[in-house]
Enzyme design. Structure first.
Site, mmCIF file in Angstrom:
data_model
loop_
_atom_site.group_PDB
_atom_site.id
_atom_site.type_symbol
_atom_site.label_atom_id
_atom_site.label_comp_id
_atom_site.label_asym_id
_atom_site.label_seq_id
_atom_site.Cartn_x
_atom_site.Cartn_y
_atom_site.Cartn_z
ATOM 1 N N GLY A 329 0.815 -1.207 0.000
ATOM 2 C CA GLY A 329 0.000 0.000 0.000
ATOM 3 C C GLY A 329 0.846 1.252 0.000
ATOM 4 O O GLY A 329 2.060 1.218 0.217
ATOM 5 N N ILE A 330 0.179 2.383 -0.276
ATOM 6 C CA ILE A 330 0.847 3.688 -0.284
ATOM 7 C C ILE A 330 0.183 4.553 0.780
ATOM 8 O O ILE A 330 -1.043 4.725 0.777
ATOM 9 C CB ILE A 330 0.742 4.368 -1.662
ATOM 10 C CG1 ILE A 330 1.395 3.493 -2.734
ATOM 11 C CG2 ILE A 330 1.387 5.748 -1.630
ATOM 12 C CD1 ILE A 330 1.269 4.046 -4.135
ATOM 13 N N VAL A 336 4.686 0.909 1.339
ATOM 14 C CA VAL A 336 4.975 -0.269 2.150
ATOM 15 C C VAL A 336 5.018 -1.507 1.258
ATOM 16 O O VAL A 336 4.143 -1.706 0.412
ATOM 17 C CB VAL A 336 3.912 -0.463 3.248
ATOM 18 C CG1 VAL A 336 4.283 -1.643 4.136
ATOM 19 C CG2 VAL A 336 3.778 0.791 4.087
ATOM 20 N N ASP A 446 -2.305 10.967 11.739
ATOM 21 C CA ASP A 446 -2.890 10.284 10.582
ATOM 22 C C ASP A 446 -3.642 9.030 11.027
ATOM 23 O O ASP A 446 -3.481 7.952 10.461
ATOM 24 C CB ASP A 446 -1.800 9.925 9.567
ATOM 25 C CG ASP A 446 -2.363 9.676 8.173
ATOM 26 O OD1 ASP A 446 -3.480 10.162 7.888
ATOM 27 O OD2 ASP A 446 -1.695 9.010 7.364
#
Length: 679
Positions: A329-330, A336, A446
């Site tokens: 994933g981003i 990652v 986040d």
């Protein structure tokens, strides 16, 4: 006699390789793919304890996958299965192995109630919420006070159970009261039948078989010796790392002189070639390990980094040169990848996106802080790489993906409400830990469902917390350009650039809304006034119309407790999403409220058990549940107070922009709306 390192390596490997084959003989096959098991284990009829080897190199025992084999136990995977015939448990009892008393064996549809169980029933229910077996009730059987450390087969046969569900293995930490649970695992103790036949340099542990009462034994080499310890196996030999070649050749390292074996090894050219090949591989790995050790020691002396530091080329190899196929994933801070290190362990490798500053010092400071964080619901940092202008972090790998993937139906078949509530409670505790137990406090910045990872048992693990800005106690706020993910961003932070612990509270409120609704935080496919989930949730909850947005996958399973708890979580989400940060609760208050709400399920269940003569679905499982259930609830409530005690951590509280929010006060603008939530 001082011999060069390379010659000594060849010598040791030659002796080990040849003597092992000579002693063990050819009647027992010990290898399965790349795995080699010591005597008495093997994969042919000549082996005292025979296991099975599949075509793809997996070790199994009576169709159950083998997790590990040690000097006294066999740990096997026992995947939970509804309505598995109870006769399947017979495969765990043979003349060479049986379940130890460190197991809780889980049955269904039992007519016989047990008096005790190693594992509190709350733990059992939590771990198996995802598996729906209908109305088949669960019972736990264990014998923690067994005289011979095994479960008695005859006692187990008297349970009158019709289904064998699974097991949980319990391991105590040495010199500590802490325990770890291996869920869907069973620990078997093993032995060889007969009287002791151990090496003179080994201990013999005598065992009385729990199956037929006959004699058995195990061997284990003394300290300073290596081998399987059995006379019929390789016996025990002096650990070569503590014995130089001249002593070994003269027979002064334990055992007899091995010159004859060495000469035979030299004559056997083919064996020597194999040995040389092994030696080359060994030397290369050894040098790599020594270089890394030296490099890590130097880095520790200069930077204070205590975790392993990897070469950039090792990161490339682990991720197949950062292949798209291995991309997980981003995120806001980088990409990652899944990766496999030299020790065959899978990890998650985050390649940090290049930031405005090239300061390695800032990155090192973040690493040192990350490595000091220790909480069961935070993803562990395992290593890093700071070569070639790259900033890379190595984390533990989470096999069950993210909470977002499960809520959006990208993984699994949806999460039951009790599992969602447990994930919410664990996540809140992790964030509260960052805010209150760290000094200086860490503000995540986040918090979102895609940063909440799930391990093998669906335990929550919060990621990316270390890449956020650190809260500084010396200042009342941090002025910085807003960073985060649309849909989760604190509106006051967005307007005023003022970051505080309450910014994370707002983001967590959005996560709670996701957990309740199963909707995305931002979705342009929804109507214009419903694109933002936070706004949609505030509108529906405030108007008392929560039922309009509850995830449909929860509704078929909504009993009285579920309906009540969903509404209470919605009320909490409403408070977290307040526009003014001083009206939001602290993360500490959120964590306590969610944990108490999660525990209320078991408290309500206990009330049903004691107050109903007919019993409920849980009360009818067995008498085991009642006593551990009550004790577990009281203990966990005490643990909550201890973990989140304001007196204990008041010196580490983060400084907010506003005065602390008083949980006993309610905002005039919210109080009239909150009354509608539970109606």
């Amino acid at each position: 006699m001082n011999l060069p390192l390379h010659f000594r390596t060849i010598l040791y490997l030659s002796i080990f390789f040849l003597s092992s084959n000579i002693v063990l003989g050819s009647n027992c096959t010990h290898s399965c793919g790349k795995k080699i098991l010591p005597f008495p284990f093997g994969f042919s009829h000549g082996c005292p304890i025979k296991l099975n080897c599949t075509s793809n190199g997996k070790i199994v025992l009576n169709k159950f996958p083998v997790q590990s084999v040690t000097s006294d136990t066999i740990l096997i995977n026992l995947v939970a299965q509804c309505r598995r015939p109870v006769s399947a448990i017979h495969n765990l009892f043979t003349h060479n192995y049986a379940p130890t008393s460190r197991n809780g064996i889980l049955f269904q549809n039992c007519s016989f109630s047990q008096s005790s169980c190693l594992i509190p029933s709350t733990r059992i229910q939590t771990h198996f919420e995802l598996l729906d077996c209908g109305k088949e009730n669960m019972s736990c059987y264990s014998e923690p006070n067994s005289d011979n450390n095994f479960i008695d087969f005859k006692n187990l046969s008297r349970t009158g159970c019709r289904s064998f569900f699974s097991a949980i293995s319990v391991e105590s930490t040495l010199n500590s009261s802490a325990v770890s649970l291996d869920v869907q695992m069973v620990q078997l103790g093993w032995w060889v039948r007969g009287n002791c036949r151990c090496s003179s340099n080994a201990n013999c542990t005598k065992i009385k078989s729990p199956v037929d009462g006959k004699k058995g034994y195990r061997c284990q080499c003394f300290e300073g010796f290596i081998g399987d310890g059995f006379l019929d196996g390789s016996g025990c030999r002096k650990d070569y790392t503590t014995c130089n070649p001249s002593k070994y050749l003269s027979g002064k390292c334990g055992g007899t002189t091995r010159v004859g074996v060495l000469v035979g090894g030299i004559v056997a050219g083919a064996s020597l070639m194999v040995t040389v090949g092994l030696m080359c591989c060994f030397i290369r790995r050894r040098l790599s390990f020594q270089n890394r050790t030296r490099r890590n020691r130097e880095l520790y002396e200069t930077t204070g980094i205590t975790i392993p530091v990897y070469l950039y080329k090792e990161m490339e190899k682990a991720t197949d040169f950062f292949s798209e196929k291995q991309r997980l994933g981003i995120g806001a801070y980088g990409t990652v990848y899944s990766g496999k290190l030299q020790n065959d362990n899978w990890v998650a490798i985050k390649r940090i996106r290049h930031r405005d500053t090239d300061s390695i010092e800032q990155f090192i400071n973040e690493i040192n802080l990350l490595s000091s964080v220790n909480h069961p619901n935070l993803v562990r940092l395992l290593g890093c790489s700071i070569e070639n202008g790259e900033q890379i972090l190595v984390y533990e790998f989470m096999p069950n993906g993210t909470l977002s993937q499960h809520l959006q139906g990208e993984k699994g078949n949806g999460l039951p409400w009790p599992v969602r509530l447990t994930i919410a409670a664990e996540t809140a505790q992790a964030i509260a830990y960052l805010h209150n137990a760290m000094h200086p406090p860490i503000y995540h910045r986040d918090v979102k469902s895609s940063n909440i990872l799930l391990d093998y048992n669906y335990k929550s693990k919060v990621a990316d917390f270390g890449l956020s800005r650190l809260g500084m106690v010396e200042s009342s706020h941090i002025s910085t350009a807003p960073q985060g993910t649309p849909g989760y961003l604190d509106p006051q932070y967005h307007q005023n650039f003022q970051l505080s612990d309450k910014s994370d509270v707002y983001s967590f409120g959005v996560v709670l809304a996701e957990i309740i609704t199963g909707l995305k935080a931002v979705d342009f496919a929804r109507p214009q006034d419903e694109i933002n989930l936070a706004a949609l949730a505030i509108d529906r909850i405030g108007k008392g119309n929560l039922d309009e947005i509850i995830d449909p996958s929860i509704e078929p399973h909504m009993d009285a407790w579920t309906i009540s708890s969903v509404h209470k979580v919605a009320e909490l989400a409403f408070r977290c999403l307040a526009f003014h940060r001083d009206m939001r609760p602290s993360m500490m208050e959120v964590a306590i409220e969610l944990e108490q709400l999660r525990l209320s399920k078991w408290a309500n269940t206990e009330d049903n058990i004691t107050g109903s003569s007919e019993g409920s679905s849980i009360s009818s499982t067995s008498g085991v549940s009642e006593k551990p259930l009550n004790l577990s609830i009281k203990k966990q409530e005490m643990d909550i107070k201890a973990i989140f005690s304001t007196e204990k951590i008041k010196d580490y509280s983060p400084v907010s922009v506003q005065d602390p929010w008083n949980s006993e006060q309610s905002s005039p603008s919210c109080s009239s709306l909150l009354n509608h939530i539970v109606k």
